[in-house]
Scaffold this active site. Structure first.
Site, PDB file in Angstrom:
ATOM      1  N   LYS A  81       0.838  -1.191   0.000  1.00 48.60           N
ATOM      2  CA  LYS A  81       0.000   0.000   0.000  1.00 48.60           C
ATOM      3  C   LYS A  81       0.878   1.247   0.000  1.00 48.60           C
ATOM      4  CE  LYS A  81      -4.019   1.961   2.410  1.00 48.60           C
ATOM      5  NZ  LYS A  81      -5.023   1.744   3.465  1.00 48.60           N
ATOM      6  N   SER A 156      -9.505   2.613   1.870  1.00 51.89           N
ATOM      7  CA  SER A 156      -8.378   3.244   1.207  1.00 51.89           C
ATOM      8  C   SER A 156      -7.406   2.250   0.587  1.00 51.89           C
ATOM      9  CB  SER A 156      -7.628   4.133   2.203  1.00 51.89           C
ATOM     10  OG  SER A 156      -7.101   3.370   3.278  1.00 51.89           O
ATOM     11  N   SER A 180     -10.977   0.376   5.692  1.00 45.26           N
ATOM     12  CA  SER A 180     -10.103   0.423   4.523  1.00 45.26           C
ATOM     13  C   SER A 180      -9.537  -0.912   4.076  1.00 45.26           C
ATOM     14  CB  SER A 180      -8.949   1.407   4.774  1.00 45.26           C
ATOM     15  OG  SER A 180      -9.432   2.727   4.825  1.00 45.26           O
TER      16      SER A 180
END
Length: 470
Positions: A81, A156, A180
């Site tokens: 990420k 996210s 997320s």
């Protein structure tokens, strides 16, 4: 054969690599080829180091050829990420302020994957500073849902979920404050686990005692997520809330029978959230699936009163600490929703925080009592279906107005406030082919239990095997 390799479970690929039926270089090149062909339309991988990954794959093959010991993820490609610091690789946090930032070292979650033998290929797209459950930012634009171009992949960890669904990597990791890891898993028909706080230690962290944001694994199957958790979990002396349990237990075989399991089903979390009826319609047959696996199912929900205030107050406090100074210096450098959240935090008083923590304590105690009656709680992962990428966030659900960029995620945010582990597994599809996620919530620290339950449901339904037509 190339695309077939890219869509196999990570557990199966790990076995093929260890038995030298395929090479790490062969596996990597298959994924790099698929990324080259398909990522431009998905926009899930935003930084790619093909040369570095090839060198690492060759080294992995040499290690196997020499007969040296290898880790459980040896030779598996992984993407990180873009809010997780990667030493020597650009980490942007989705912000122009960090367009050229190259950290000096890996943060802990990245280092643990590397130590387990995973091969870093690049970074996955995120919302600006991971704020919000829709993945878009001014540096790289929006990530598209592999099941329907033009729709959101969630966030996210949206780039991570889309990369998994599209077959760009067999494993990815993310983080979850208000959904997320779960929200994008639901949108993209993959699996995401929000672990118990402290299960996966976060380091470095500016507020190491906070339990609102966690890091965790994502994969295409529950077993893949369990395998990754077995290397991400475990104590670290630098992390005060880190749990000390032996993490290798997570990789043990998962059962397919749920005989005797006591299940609570809460389609709207006890009236706490508004859910699109299309989602409820897809998930309603899940009750019968659990009963067929030997479980007893009742419609029930814990008392979640105060969860909104707990989550909203503690999140605003964290955003004030992280962004208020920057918002004052360079307001044009942050999107409005971040500034709004930080401004809320700046207005908080000590009494506000004390009230939130008192409610937090009572909420936790009620959850512990609830899970003395039930083994797991089932609920929708998301309240809406994937929406157009041009929309920042849904402003209405089933005719109910959503006040801000957090309201539409409450099926996840109220669970975050409880401190309980929560797993999103593929729960089915709408008539026009959009994925729907089922959220499996367990008692505090019962991470293994939610994995077992999610795996049994996954094996009975096989929804996760339906891949997008890219």
């Amino acid at each position: 054969m190339t695309d077939d390799l890219c869509l196999r479970p990570a557990t199966q690929l790990a076995d093929l690599l260890r038995n030298r039926e395929i090479s790490a270089r062969e596996l990597l090149d298959a994924h790099l080829d698929r990324i080259d062909r398909l990522n431009p339309s998905v926009n899930a991988v935003v930084t790619l180091d093909a040369d570095g990954a090839r060198a690492a794959a060759d080294a992995a093959d040499a290690t196997l050829a020499a007969g040296d010991p290898v880790g459980p993820l040896h030779g598996l490609p992984v993407a990180h990420k873009d809010t997780h610091a990667t030493g020597g690789m650009r980490t942007t946090w989705g912000s122009p302020l960090h367009a050229d930032t190259v950290p000096l070292r890996d943060e802990l979650v990245v280092a643990r994957l590397q130590a387990a033998g995973a091969i870093r290929i690049g970074k996955t797209n995120v919302p600006e500073f991971a704020a919000g459950s829709h993945t878009f930012n001014p540096l790289f634009g929006a990530t598209h849902n592999p099941y329907r171009h033009g729709l959101s992949a969630g966030g996210s960890s949206g780039g991570a979920a889309a990369a998994l669904a599209a077959g760009f990597v067999p494993l990815a990791e993310g983080s979850d404050m208000g959904g997320s890891l779960r929200n994008p898993a639901g949108f993209c028909n993959v699996v995401g686990l929000r672990p118990t706080p402290g299960r996966v230690p976060t380091w470095p962290a500016p507020m190491a005692w906070s339990q609102l944001s966690v890091q965790g694994p994502m994969g295409r199957t529950v077993a893949d997520v369990a395998l990754q958790l077995s290397v991400l979990a475990g104590p670290d002396p630098r992390v005060p809330i880190a749990l000390g349990d032996d993490p290798t237990a997570f990789a043990a075989d998962l059962p397919t029978s749920l005989a005797g399991l006591r299940v609570a089903w809460a389609p709207d979390l006890g009236g706490q959230v508004t859910v699109d009826p299309a989602i409820t319609a897809v998930l309603a047959p899940s009750v019968g699936v659990f009963e067929s696996l030997g479980a007893t199912v009742e419609e029930a929900c814990p008392d979640l009163s105060g969860a909104d205030d707990v989550f909203g107050t503690l999140r605003a406090w964290l955003f004030d600490a992280a962004f208020s100074d920057l918002a004052r210096r360079s307001p044009d450098k942050l999107k409005e929703s971040i500034r709004w959240n930080a401004e809320l935090g700046a207005k908080l008083t000590g009494s506000d925080l004390a009230r939130a923590e008192q409610q937090h304590t009572k909420l936790y105690e009620r959850m512990v009592a609830f899970f003395e009656q039930y083994d797991v709680l089932l609920a929708p992962t998301t309240q809406v279906l994937p929406f157009p990428v041009e929309i920042e966030y849904p402003t209405e659900i089933a005719g109910v107005h959503q006040e801000n960029y957090l309201e539409w995620m409450r099926s996840c945010t109220v669970v975050s406030a409880t401190g309980c582990p929560a797993l999103s597994v593929p729960g089915g599809f709408t008539g026009d082919g959009l994925p729907v996620g089922l959220q499996v919530i367990g008692a505090p620290r019962a991470d293994r239990r939610v994995l077992e339950v999610g795996h049994a449901f996954e094996q009975a339904t096989r929804f996760g095997e339906r891949r997008p037509a890219l």
